[in-house]
Design a protein around this motif. Structure first.
Motif, PDB file in Angstrom:
ATOM      1  N   THR B  71      46.233   8.329  52.200  1.00 16.10           N
ATOM      2  CA  THR B  71      47.053   7.692  50.984  1.00 16.10           C
ATOM      3  C   THR B  71      46.046   7.274  49.863  1.00 16.10           C
ATOM      4  O   THR B  71      45.090   7.146  50.271  1.00 16.10           O
ATOM      5  N   ILE B  72      46.683   7.200  48.567  1.00 16.09           N
ATOM      6  CA  ILE B  72      45.757   6.772  47.610  1.00 16.09           C
ATOM      7  C   ILE B  72      45.680   5.117  47.624  1.00 16.09           C
ATOM      8  O   ILE B  72      44.628   4.713  47.328  1.00 16.09           O
ATOM      9  N   ILE B  73      47.011   4.461  48.204  1.00 14.24           N
ATOM     10  CA  ILE B  73      46.733   3.109  48.223  1.00 14.24           C
ATOM     11  C   ILE B  73      46.280   2.866  49.682  1.00 14.24           C
ATOM     12  O   ILE B  73      47.086   3.101  50.644  1.00 14.24           O
ATOM     13  N   MET B  74      45.243   2.116  49.990  1.00 15.56           N
ATOM     14  CA  MET B  74      44.927   1.828  51.211  1.00 15.56           C
ATOM     15  C   MET B  74      44.449   0.343  51.459  1.00 15.56           C
ATOM     16  O   MET B  74      44.809  -0.545  50.501  1.00 15.56           O
ATOM     17  N   SER B  75      44.283  -0.233  52.667  1.00 16.23           N
ATOM     18  CA  SER B  75      44.015  -1.604  52.822  1.00 16.23           C
ATOM     19  C   SER B  75      42.699  -1.921  51.975  1.00 16.23           C
ATOM     20  O   SER B  75      41.820  -1.332  51.578  1.00 16.23           O
ATOM     21  N   PRO B  76      42.918  -3.132  51.017  1.00 11.61           N
ATOM     22  CA  PRO B  76      41.928  -3.415  50.196  1.00 11.61           C
ATOM     23  C   PRO B  76      40.633  -3.898  50.825  1.00 11.61           C
ATOM     24  O   PRO B  76      39.476  -3.678  50.179  1.00 11.61           O
ATOM     25  N   LYS B  77      40.505  -3.927  52.114  1.00 11.88           N
ATOM     26  CA  LYS B  77      39.088  -3.966  53.028  1.00 11.88           C
ATOM     27  C   LYS B  77      38.621  -2.922  52.798  1.00 11.88           C
ATOM     28  O   LYS B  77      36.981  -3.064  53.044  1.00 11.88           O
ATOM     29  N   ILE B  78      39.027  -1.838  52.811  1.00 13.02           N
ATOM     30  CA  ILE B  78      38.520  -0.476  52.674  1.00 13.02           C
ATOM     31  C   ILE B  78      37.310  -0.605  51.487  1.00 13.02           C
ATOM     32  O   ILE B  78      35.859  -0.324  51.673  1.00 13.02           O
ATOM     33  N   ALA B  81      34.371  -3.043  51.980  1.00 12.79           N
ATOM     34  CA  ALA B  81      33.427  -2.331  52.964  1.00 12.79           C
ATOM     35  C   ALA B  81      32.623  -1.364  52.131  1.00 12.79           C
ATOM     36  O   ALA B  81      31.407  -1.370  52.267  1.00 12.79           O
ATOM     37  N   VAL B 141      51.218  -4.941  46.287  1.00 13.55           N
ATOM     38  CA  VAL B 141      52.015  -4.075  47.324  1.00 13.55           C
ATOM     39  C   VAL B 141      52.893  -5.347  48.033  1.00 13.55           C
ATOM     40  O   VAL B 141      52.191  -5.941  48.739  1.00 13.55           O
ATOM     41  N   ALA B 151      46.148  -4.575  45.897  1.00 15.84           N
ATOM     42  CA  ALA B 151      45.704  -3.358  46.407  1.00 15.84           C
ATOM     43  C   ALA B 151      45.213  -2.656  45.202  1.00 15.84           C
ATOM     44  O   ALA B 151      45.411  -3.015  44.108  1.00 15.84           O
ATOM     45  N   LEU B 153      44.112   1.346  43.628  1.00 22.86           N
ATOM     46  CA  LEU B 153      44.388   3.060  43.611  1.00 22.86           C
ATOM     47  C   LEU B 153      43.017   3.377  44.000  1.00 22.86           C
ATOM     48  O   LEU B 153      41.914   2.851  43.249  1.00 22.86           O
ATOM     49  N   ALA B 163      37.113   5.965  56.934  1.00 23.01           N
ATOM     50  CA  ALA B 163      38.216   4.886  57.746  1.00 23.01           C
ATOM     51  C   ALA B 163      38.829   5.658  58.726  1.00 23.01           C
ATOM     52  O   ALA B 163      39.067   5.059  59.927  1.00 23.01           O
ATOM     53  N   SER B 330      34.991  -3.800  59.917  1.00 23.81           N
ATOM     54  CA  SER B 330      36.196  -3.636  60.606  1.00 23.81           C
ATOM     55  C   SER B 330      36.045  -4.280  61.933  1.00 23.81           C
ATOM     56  O   SER B 330      36.979  -4.601  62.784  1.00 23.81           O
TER      57      SER B 330
END
Lengths: 546, 546
Positions: B71-78, B81, B141, B151, B153, B163, B330
């Motif tokens: 997906t284009i939107i992922m967890s902001p934690k990505i 990191a 989101v 979040a 893009l 990930a 993570s």
């Protein structure tokens, strides 16, 4: 992130998807993000195949459709024109006690986050009135986060097609009737994403906007409009489009075309259902909408105990609403000029002209009244409707549109649910094993053929198998596998949904001279095996997997 | 929206793109939106072909790469990191007088919006200090716009691959070395989008993350690491990957593979350039990065007067930085277990073990130190590095990565610029006409073949031409055209970049019996014509357009 497990079948599907790499939770290592799903290696291939088949059927196989690939972020004015800024919202209720926000129509289903066993409507928390919550995801484009820099992630792909209608018309050498097709991502800030990939916040659509002449124009040119009942759309036959088709015939045609598409990728008519929207369900500008449904494992039963299914695709007759809206909001003309209409109109008797003029005028006035901006007067509307109707004599009109709009992700889920098949076997030691076979139609199967040397430690078998792999690979997705017993390798391909496996054995190398350069082909669905010549493999497979 | 016209050639290209429906300004009827471009019917086909060829070359044609579609939107934690939240920014200066915001490194180039003839740095407006401006587009989101719902893009597709590394590894039956490939949209809030589709705010990437064993692991297993100089990557030959390849060999291999990809779609080596990033340019974790450049019409000359080009793709050796970061942020292990390493390690002499251990330890300590969170102590870092190095004896390590990362839109622009070709002809009446031919490689050409009946008003020619169209259409994109003189129809197809046109004439119908069921094939690039049998057309064309 807990996905509601509607039933055992869905649990099995979700588990298979993760285990075999069809679908993973997005950002799983960070605890996921609700409503977002990634496609793993097999899922990505499955999805590519589905999108490619749609694109092929809708554009490349037809003379009357052109493609488009527009951006996800567009001018926010597009969403004002389409009505999404004003009305694309769910009514929401806030609980002042738990600070939760809930969809007003779901408070008697959703559990209260603080009172176990109670729903939100049952708990004693003080609640606000329902307020609209816009489902478009919003961002800012440009260096400054100000109101004039607000932009939205598109909640549907359709509007870009309308906004680029004139550019495509002018560059593609198409004439009405013709369509513009697009595949792409869209985003909705769903309050309650659910049912796995069926309703997610980031999803993909395959949309066709098919532009047609208004019925009054057809009547002016051809004398009358074909009755929909004259149009054949039986299972065995589908009418070729005719010049005298009005919106009803085109709508019927596209419903049938789309059902055939689903049949062609393995969803038989028995797995599908239909919902014809009632006048109360239809948008004010829509004349009809037929939803094609699939009977998902989570689909509910109706009052007669029958599963009707959930929506895969809606085919809507949207009148001239969309182009009209963009014409009014952009100030750019969205009408077309039609030579045939102008010539035909001049030859019509005065009464016929008056009759068609009046019907076209009434339709335009109706649209203009229902879509009026607050500052528009009845007089202005009448003036505009008169101008629009006067255009007919000059060969001008705004096209109407039939919109077959399909969701990719829910189709993927339908294909997976439809393919999922289990057999439980007990061996002679009494050990019971359940094996999954994914019975995908070969056209959508992620891997078309498995190529397996009988033994890994015989270089001549391996070499020959790799030759077969390299022969087929330019033409289709091949999986080469030499690890494990042949039975285990078959089972792995069954679970991936690979329709055919080829085994290269000593007969291939000529141990039985009459079998030199042949391979065993094994069918996934019944395990049947036969012998094929390597030289014939490519065409044999292409005839089945395309 | 004014696009800076760097030179006449770019103007011509932009004009052709709009006129023939390759590229339109997004939301054009609403005045556009800066930095966003739509692909029209021909552009959408060109882009699909490019992405499909990349996907085919990178995944389906190889055993050692699996696909992903995240997906284009992922967890902001990505993005925490990856470092994007902290450092993916441009320094910006605000002018307190005109309220404009400008990139600090561009104030001596950008015109002041209020003082004509002056740049921002020359005007008298009071300016702020440079402050970082994050280039990620941000949204919320979920139903509430709060900090925990922020979040982004994705500004690149790569991070989703890291990930999901473990999920793909576990489900795809791949072993290191192997790669994960992904094609998809990414977004950057560029302050100054420019050069047409070269630098836009919404764009598409084709990224491969190819995971390899650290050099210490190669040395433990194979005794030594292949020198890059032993690896052939001449134009005529490319080495097959070998088990003893370290990061230098793999990096060299992927640079060569990617250059061959570009050659295979019509960008000859002469149109390309290379930039080997200097140590000062490299990210702290990167060991090397080679940019493949294309000489665009807007590319600048260097101090020797040579055009070096602008970046199409970067091939970076990123060490084990990415997986390490995700492991730390993570808390999920990102290492792999390697049987061969464990077995080999046990057999190594103690001094060799100590040597490899120490080098691996130093690398890990170096990474951990440079990427340390503020609260991490030197002691903690040493402890972690020791634990990591101790993993070698157990067969454990974190893979390194080689990343060939290409931009789709800039490649499309390169293909268009490369294909653009003009001839100016003066007819016998002295009238001068300039015709454009788009000399696309047949593999990427939007339309593969034009099918043209000689005359529109001869039903038997039309019928035969439609038969030829229907014969070819399942296999490639065909354009059927019966309107206008044959010369004009050829010219239209030349401008669309169609490599072949077929004309169905009276000889096809048997006027000359020996020519029955043959057609004239005309080559776009030299206008040469020859006669081919209809029965051989499909294979003749497939051999050239695939």
């Amino acid at each position: 992130m807990a996905e509601p497990k509607e039933n055992l079948q869905m649990e099995k599907i979700v588990s298979l998807c993760k285990r075999r790499g069809f679908v993973f939770q997005s950002s799983e290592i960070y605890g996921g993000i609700n409503g977002f799903w990634d496609y793993g290696p097999l899922g990505a291939e499955l999805k590519r195949n589905v999108k490619e088949l749609w694109w092929h059927a809708m554009t490349r196989q037809r003379d009357d459709v052109a493609g488009l690939e527009a951006t996800i972020i567009m001018s926010p004015k597009i969403w004002e024109a389409s009505g999404h800024v004003a009305t694309f919202s769910d009514p929401m209720i806030d609980c002042k006690t738990c600070k939760g926000r809930f969809r007003a129509d779901q408070i008697s289903e959703i559990s209260c986050p603080q009172k176990p066993g109670k729903t939100v409507s049952e708990c004693s928390g003080e609640k606000t009135e329902a307020r609209p919550f816009n489902l478009m995801l919003q961002t800012y484009v440009g260096p400054i986060q100000s109101d004039e820099n607000i932009a939205y992630l598109r909640p549907e792909t359709a509007q870009a097609i309308f906004a680029q209608f004139k550019n495509v018309l002018e560059t593609s050498r198409q004439k009405v009737p013709f369509g513009i097709a697009q595949v792409g991502k869209a985003f909705r800030n769903e309050v309650t994403p659910r049912n796995f990939i069926f309703r997610s916040r980031e999803f993909e659509q395959m949309e066709l906007e098919f532009f047609i002449k208004p019925d009054e124009v057809i009547e002016a040119i051809h004398g009358s409009v074909a009755k929909a009942s004259e149009i054949s759309n039986s299972q065995s036959e589908i009418s070729e489009p005719q010049p005298n088709w009005g919106w009803e015939a085109w709508h019927k045609y596209w419903v049938e075309e789309r059902v055939r598409f689903y049949e062609g990728i393995g969803l038989s008519r028995e797995t599908l259902g239909f919902h014809h929207q009632t006048p109360a369900e239809l948008a004010h500008y829509a004349r009809a909408c037929t939803d094609i449904l699939f009977k998902f494992p989570f689909s509910k039963k109706d009052e007669h105990g029958n599963v009707t299914g959930d929506e895969l695709e809606g085919i809507a007759a949207r009148s001239d609403f969309d182009l009209s809206q963009h014409q009014r909001f952009s100030g750019k003309p969205m009408g077309v000029f039609d030579d045939e209409l102008r010539a035909a109109w001049a030859k019509l008797p005065k009464e016929k002209q008056d009759d068609l003029w009046k019907r076209y005028y009434d339709n335009r006035k109706n649209y203009l009244t229902k879509s009026a901006k607050p500052d528009e007067t009845a007089e202005q509307i009448q003036k505009q409707a008169t101008e629009d109707a006067n255009g007919l004599a000059k060969g001008q009109y705004i096209p109407h549109v039939i919109e077959p709009s399909a969701g990719v992700d829910r189709l993927i889920l339908a294909l997976i649910a439809n393919a999922y098949s289990e057999i439980t076997e007990t061996d002679d030691k009494g050990k019971t094993e359940t094996r999954v076979t994914m019975k995908f139609h070969p056209r959508v199967a992620p891997i078309k053929v498995g190529v397996l040397p009988l033994l890994k430690n015989k270089p001549e078998l391996v070499k020959k198998a790799q030759e077969v792999r390299d022969l087929l690979r330019p033409w289709m997705n091949v999986f080469y596998d030499e690890a494990g017993s042949i039975g285990r390798r078959y089972a792995r391909q069954d679970e991936a949904g690979t329709p055919f496996c080829l085994t290269i054995d000593f007969d291939t190398l000529g141990e039985k001279p009459e079998l030199l350069d042949t391979v065993t082909i094994r069918y996934r669905d019944d395990g049947k095996q036969e012998r094929l010549k390597i030289s014939e493999l490519r065409d044999w497979l292409l005839a089945r997997v395309r």
